[in-house]
Scaffold this motif. Structure first.
Motif, PDB file in Angstrom:
ATOM      1  N   MET A 112       0.846  -1.183   0.000  1.00 45.63           N
ATOM      2  CA  MET A 112       0.000   0.000   0.000  1.00 45.63           C
ATOM      3  C   MET A 112       0.888   1.242   0.000  1.00 45.63           C
ATOM      4  N   THR A 113       0.479   2.218  -0.735  1.00 45.42           N
ATOM      5  CA  THR A 113       1.216   3.477  -0.759  1.00 45.42           C
ATOM      6  C   THR A 113       0.267   4.616  -0.429  1.00 45.42           C
ATOM      7  N   ALA A 114       0.848   5.754  -0.120  1.00 41.66           N
ATOM      8  CA  ALA A 114       0.063   6.930   0.234  1.00 41.66           C
ATOM      9  C   ALA A 114      -0.896   7.263  -0.905  1.00 41.66           C
ATOM     10  N   PRO A 115      -2.041   7.878  -0.669  1.00 42.51           N
ATOM     11  CA  PRO A 115      -2.393   8.501   0.596  1.00 42.51           C
ATOM     12  C   PRO A 115      -2.939   7.494   1.617  1.00 42.51           C
ATOM     13  N   HIS A 116      -2.689   7.810   2.877  1.00 41.32           N
ATOM     14  CA  HIS A 116      -3.197   7.029   3.999  1.00 41.32           C
ATOM     15  C   HIS A 116      -4.257   7.881   4.686  1.00 41.32           C
ATOM     16  N   THR A 117      -5.410   7.275   4.945  1.00 41.10           N
ATOM     17  CA  THR A 117      -6.539   8.024   5.482  1.00 41.10           C
ATOM     18  C   THR A 117      -6.993   7.451   6.811  1.00 41.10           C
ATOM     19  N   GLY A 118      -7.758   8.266   7.513  1.00 41.46           N
ATOM     20  CA  GLY A 118      -8.328   7.826   8.776  1.00 41.46           C
ATOM     21  C   GLY A 118      -9.292   8.852   9.300  1.00 41.46           C
ATOM     22  N   GLY A 119      -9.819   8.562  10.485  1.00 40.04           N
ATOM     23  CA  GLY A 119     -10.751   9.481  11.096  1.00 40.04           C
ATOM     24  C   GLY A 119     -11.345   8.918  12.361  1.00 40.04           C
ATOM     25  N   CYS A 120     -12.323   9.624  12.868  1.00 39.32           N
ATOM     26  CA  CYS A 120     -12.972   9.235  14.109  1.00 39.32           C
ATOM     27  C   CYS A 120     -14.079   8.219  13.849  1.00 39.32           C
TER      28      CYS A 120
ATOM     29  N   ASP B 122       3.807  17.101  19.605  1.00 36.36           N
ATOM     30  CA  ASP B 122       4.691  17.524  20.684  1.00 36.36           C
ATOM     31  C   ASP B 122       5.433  18.735  20.158  1.00 36.36           C
ATOM     32  N   ARG B 123       5.273  19.886  20.790  1.00 37.17           N
ATOM     33  CA  ARG B 123       5.869  21.116  20.253  1.00 37.17           C
ATOM     34  C   ARG B 123       7.395  21.049  20.211  1.00 37.17           C
ATOM     35  N   ARG B 124       8.002  20.065  20.874  1.00 37.56           N
ATOM     36  CA  ARG B 124       9.464  19.888  20.806  1.00 37.56           C
ATOM     37  C   ARG B 124       9.881  19.140  19.549  1.00 37.56           C
ATOM     38  N   LEU B 125       8.918  18.571  18.827  1.00 40.26           N
ATOM     39  CA  LEU B 125       9.202  17.811  17.609  1.00 40.26           C
ATOM     40  C   LEU B 125       8.607  18.549  16.418  1.00 40.26           C
ATOM     41  N   ASP B 126       9.429  19.337  15.766  1.00 39.55           N
ATOM     42  CA  ASP B 126       8.961  20.151  14.649  1.00 39.55           C
ATOM     43  C   ASP B 126       8.385  19.308  13.521  1.00 39.55           C
ATOM     44  N   ASN B 127       7.238  19.742  13.020  1.00 40.89           N
ATOM     45  CA  ASN B 127       6.626  19.192  11.820  1.00 40.89           C
ATOM     46  C   ASN B 127       6.311  17.696  11.922  1.00 40.89           C
ATOM     47  N   LYS B 128       5.943  17.215  13.108  1.00 45.17           N
ATOM     48  CA  LYS B 128       5.599  15.798  13.268  1.00 45.17           C
ATOM     49  C   LYS B 128       4.225  15.690  13.911  1.00 45.17           C
TER      50      LYS B 128
ATOM     51  N   VAL C 212      -2.278  -0.259  26.209  1.00 43.95           N
ATOM     52  CA  VAL C 212      -1.140   0.147  25.389  1.00 43.95           C
ATOM     53  C   VAL C 212      -1.691   0.910  24.182  1.00 43.95           C
ATOM     54  N   SER C 213      -0.941   1.901  23.721  1.00 44.58           N
ATOM     55  CA  SER C 213      -1.345   2.666  22.541  1.00 44.58           C
ATOM     56  C   SER C 213      -0.405   2.351  21.390  1.00 44.58           C
ATOM     57  N   ALA C 214      -0.870   2.583  20.191  1.00 40.03           N
ATOM     58  CA  ALA C 214      -0.027   2.438  19.005  1.00 40.03           C
ATOM     59  C   ALA C 214      -0.212   3.690  18.160  1.00 40.03           C
ATOM     60  N   PHE C 215       0.918   4.174  17.609  1.00 37.41           N
ATOM     61  CA  PHE C 215       0.929   5.423  16.862  1.00 37.41           C
ATOM     62  C   PHE C 215       1.563   5.265  15.496  1.00 37.41           C
ATOM     63  N   VAL C 216       1.091   6.087  14.558  1.00 39.31           N
ATOM     64  CA  VAL C 216       1.649   6.174  13.217  1.00 39.31           C
ATOM     65  C   VAL C 216       2.046   7.632  13.018  1.00 39.31           C
ATOM     66  N   GLY C 217       3.357   7.888  12.837  1.00 38.87           N
ATOM     67  CA  GLY C 217       3.849   9.251  12.731  1.00 38.87           C
ATOM     68  C   GLY C 217       4.113   9.682  11.301  1.00 38.87           C
ATOM     69  N   PHE C 218       3.668  10.882  10.977  1.00 37.32           N
ATOM     70  CA  PHE C 218       3.870  11.478   9.659  1.00 37.32           C
ATOM     71  C   PHE C 218       4.468  12.878   9.832  1.00 37.32           C
ATOM     72  N   LEU C 219       5.019  13.411   8.762  1.00 35.87           N
ATOM     73  CA  LEU C 219       5.402  14.818   8.754  1.00 35.87           C
ATOM     74  C   LEU C 219       4.116  15.636   8.642  1.00 35.87           C
ATOM     75  N   ALA C 220       3.963  16.616   9.502  1.00 36.26           N
ATOM     76  CA  ALA C 220       2.719  17.371   9.577  1.00 36.26           C
ATOM     77  C   ALA C 220       2.387  18.099   8.281  1.00 36.26           C
ATOM     78  N   ASP C 221       3.418  18.544   7.553  1.00 36.26           N
ATOM     79  CA  ASP C 221       3.124  19.265   6.316  1.00 36.26           C
ATOM     80  C   ASP C 221       2.697  18.332   5.182  1.00 36.26           C
ATOM     81  N   GLN C 222       2.651  17.027   5.447  1.00 34.87           N
ATOM     82  CA  GLN C 222       2.168  16.056   4.469  1.00 34.87           C
ATOM     83  C   GLN C 222       0.803  15.498   4.865  1.00 34.87           C
TER      84      GLN C 222
END
Length: 150
Positions: free
Chosen positions: A1-9, A83-89, A41-51
Protein backbone atom coordinates in the motif's frame (compact mmCIF):
# COMPACT_ATOMS: atom_id res chain seq x y z
CA UNK A 1 0.00 0.00 0.00
CA UNK A 2 1.22 3.48 -0.76
CA UNK A 3 0.06 6.93 0.23
CA UNK A 4 -2.39 8.50 0.60
CA UNK A 5 -3.20 7.03 4.00
CA UNK A 6 -6.54 8.02 5.48
CA UNK A 7 -8.33 7.83 8.78
CA UNK A 8 -10.75 9.48 11.10
CA UNK A 9 -12.97 9.23 14.11
CA UNK A 10 -15.72 6.74 14.83
CA UNK A 11 -18.60 8.99 13.76
CA UNK A 12 -16.87 10.38 10.64
CA UNK A 13 -16.91 14.04 11.74
CA UNK A 14 -13.08 14.19 11.74
CA UNK A 15 -11.04 12.93 8.78
CA UNK A 16 -7.37 13.07 7.86
CA UNK A 17 -5.14 12.09 4.95
CA UNK A 18 -1.37 11.69 4.77
CA UNK A 19 0.24 12.09 1.37
CA UNK A 20 3.46 10.19 2.25
CA UNK A 21 4.64 7.09 4.06
CA UNK A 22 4.96 7.28 7.86
CA UNK A 23 8.32 7.97 9.49
CA UNK A 24 7.42 6.20 12.75
CA UNK A 25 5.15 3.35 13.88
CA UNK A 26 5.29 2.24 17.51
CA UNK A 27 3.62 1.02 20.66
CA UNK A 28 3.68 3.26 23.72
CA UNK A 29 3.21 1.93 27.25
CA UNK A 30 3.36 5.26 29.14
CA UNK A 31 0.68 6.17 31.65
CA UNK A 32 -0.22 9.36 29.80
CA UNK A 33 -1.06 7.42 26.62
CA UNK A 34 -3.01 4.85 28.64
CA UNK A 35 -5.16 7.60 30.13
CA UNK A 36 -5.63 9.38 26.81
CA UNK A 37 -6.62 6.21 24.95
CA UNK A 38 -8.32 4.20 27.70
CA UNK A 39 -6.31 1.17 26.57
CA UNK A 40 -3.48 -0.76 28.27
CA UNK A 41 -1.14 0.15 25.39
CA UNK A 42 -1.34 2.67 22.54
CA UNK A 43 -0.03 2.44 19.00
CA UNK A 44 0.93 5.42 16.86
CA UNK A 45 1.65 6.17 13.22
CA UNK A 46 3.85 9.25 12.73
CA UNK A 47 3.87 11.48 9.66
CA UNK A 48 5.40 14.82 8.75
CA UNK A 49 2.72 17.37 9.58
CA UNK A 50 3.12 19.26 6.32
CA UNK A 51 2.17 16.06 4.47
CA UNK A 52 -1.14 15.72 6.33
CA UNK A 53 -4.57 17.25 5.77
CA UNK A 54 -6.73 17.16 8.91
CA UNK A 55 -10.29 18.44 8.88
CA UNK A 56 -13.39 18.40 11.00
CA UNK A 57 -15.27 21.14 12.80
CA UNK A 58 -15.68 18.85 15.79
CA UNK A 59 -11.91 18.41 16.27
CA UNK A 60 -11.01 19.31 19.85
CA UNK A 61 -7.71 19.22 21.69
CA UNK A 62 -6.21 19.04 25.15
CA UNK A 63 -2.73 20.34 25.96
CA UNK A 64 -0.58 18.78 28.69
CA UNK A 65 2.81 20.51 28.83
CA UNK A 66 4.43 20.28 25.39
CA UNK A 67 1.96 17.66 24.11
CA UNK A 68 -1.39 18.44 22.52
CA UNK A 69 -3.77 15.54 21.93
CA UNK A 70 -6.69 15.85 19.53
CA UNK A 71 -10.00 14.03 19.63
CA UNK A 72 -13.47 14.22 18.13
CA UNK A 73 -15.76 16.44 20.17
CA UNK A 74 -18.79 14.42 19.05
CA UNK A 75 -17.84 10.75 19.50
CA UNK A 76 -14.74 11.22 21.69
CA UNK A 77 -12.42 9.16 19.50
CA UNK A 78 -8.74 9.95 20.13
CA UNK A 79 -7.16 11.12 16.87
CA UNK A 80 -3.55 12.28 17.21
CA UNK A 81 -0.93 14.08 19.21
CA UNK A 82 1.73 16.65 18.48
CA UNK A 83 4.69 17.52 20.68
CA UNK A 84 5.87 21.12 20.25
CA UNK A 85 9.46 19.89 20.81
CA UNK A 86 9.20 17.81 17.61
CA UNK A 87 8.96 20.15 14.65
CA UNK A 88 6.63 19.19 11.82
CA UNK A 89 5.60 15.80 13.27
CA UNK A 90 2.13 14.42 14.02
CA UNK A 91 1.35 11.01 15.47
CA UNK A 92 -2.05 9.46 14.69
CA UNK A 93 -3.59 6.73 16.80
CA UNK A 94 -3.15 3.51 14.84
CA UNK A 95 -6.79 2.66 15.58
CA UNK A 96 -7.90 5.88 13.83
CA UNK A 97 -6.35 4.73 10.54
CA UNK A 98 -8.74 3.35 7.89
CA UNK A 99 -6.32 0.48 7.17
CA UNK A 100 -4.68 -0.16 10.57
CA UNK A 101 -3.35 -3.60 9.59
CA UNK A 102 -0.99 -1.93 7.10
CA UNK A 103 0.94 -0.17 9.87
CA UNK A 104 2.96 -2.73 11.78
CA UNK A 105 4.71 -1.22 14.83
CA UNK A 106 8.50 -1.41 14.80
CA UNK A 107 9.24 -0.83 18.50
CA UNK A 108 7.93 -0.40 22.03
CA UNK A 109 8.40 2.83 24.01
CA UNK A 110 8.18 3.37 27.77
CA UNK A 111 8.34 -0.32 28.61
CA UNK A 112 9.34 0.64 32.16
CA UNK A 113 5.66 1.65 32.52
CA UNK A 114 4.24 -1.44 30.78
CA UNK A 115 1.46 -3.06 32.78
CA UNK A 116 2.71 -6.29 34.40
CA UNK A 117 -0.15 -8.41 33.04
CA UNK A 118 0.34 -7.24 29.45
CA UNK A 119 2.45 -9.72 27.49
CA UNK A 120 3.48 -8.88 23.95
CA UNK A 121 5.90 -11.63 22.88
CA UNK A 122 7.47 -10.05 19.82
CA UNK A 123 11.10 -9.36 18.96
CA UNK A 124 10.70 -5.61 18.54
CA UNK A 125 13.19 -3.25 20.19
CA UNK A 126 12.09 -2.10 23.63
CA UNK A 127 12.94 1.38 24.94
CA UNK A 128 12.74 1.99 28.68
CA UNK A 129 11.64 5.56 27.99
CA UNK A 130 10.93 7.45 24.79
CA UNK A 131 11.93 6.17 21.38
CA UNK A 132 11.94 9.67 19.85
CA UNK A 133 14.65 11.99 21.22
CA UNK A 134 13.38 15.42 22.18
CA UNK A 135 15.51 18.53 22.71
CA UNK A 136 16.30 19.52 26.31
CA UNK A 137 15.83 16.07 27.78
CA UNK A 138 17.97 14.35 30.36
CA UNK A 139 19.36 10.85 30.12
CA UNK A 140 20.28 8.64 27.17
CA UNK A 141 16.70 7.88 26.15
CA UNK A 142 15.21 11.23 27.08
CA UNK A 143 13.09 12.18 30.02
CA UNK A 144 10.24 14.54 29.36
CA UNK A 145 8.11 16.16 32.05
CA UNK A 146 4.62 15.45 30.65
CA UNK A 147 3.03 13.27 28.01
CA UNK A 148 6.20 12.14 26.31
CA UNK A 149 4.98 9.45 23.98
CA UNK A 150 6.13 7.34 21.96
Amino acid sequence: MTAPHTGGCRCGAVRFEASAEPHHISYCHCGDCRRASGAPVSAFVGFLADQVALEGKSLKSYRNGPVERSFCGICGSPIAYVDRRLDNKIYFMLGAMDMPAYFKPTLHAYVREQLPFLHMPDDLPRHLKTSVPRPNQQGPEGQGPNGTAP
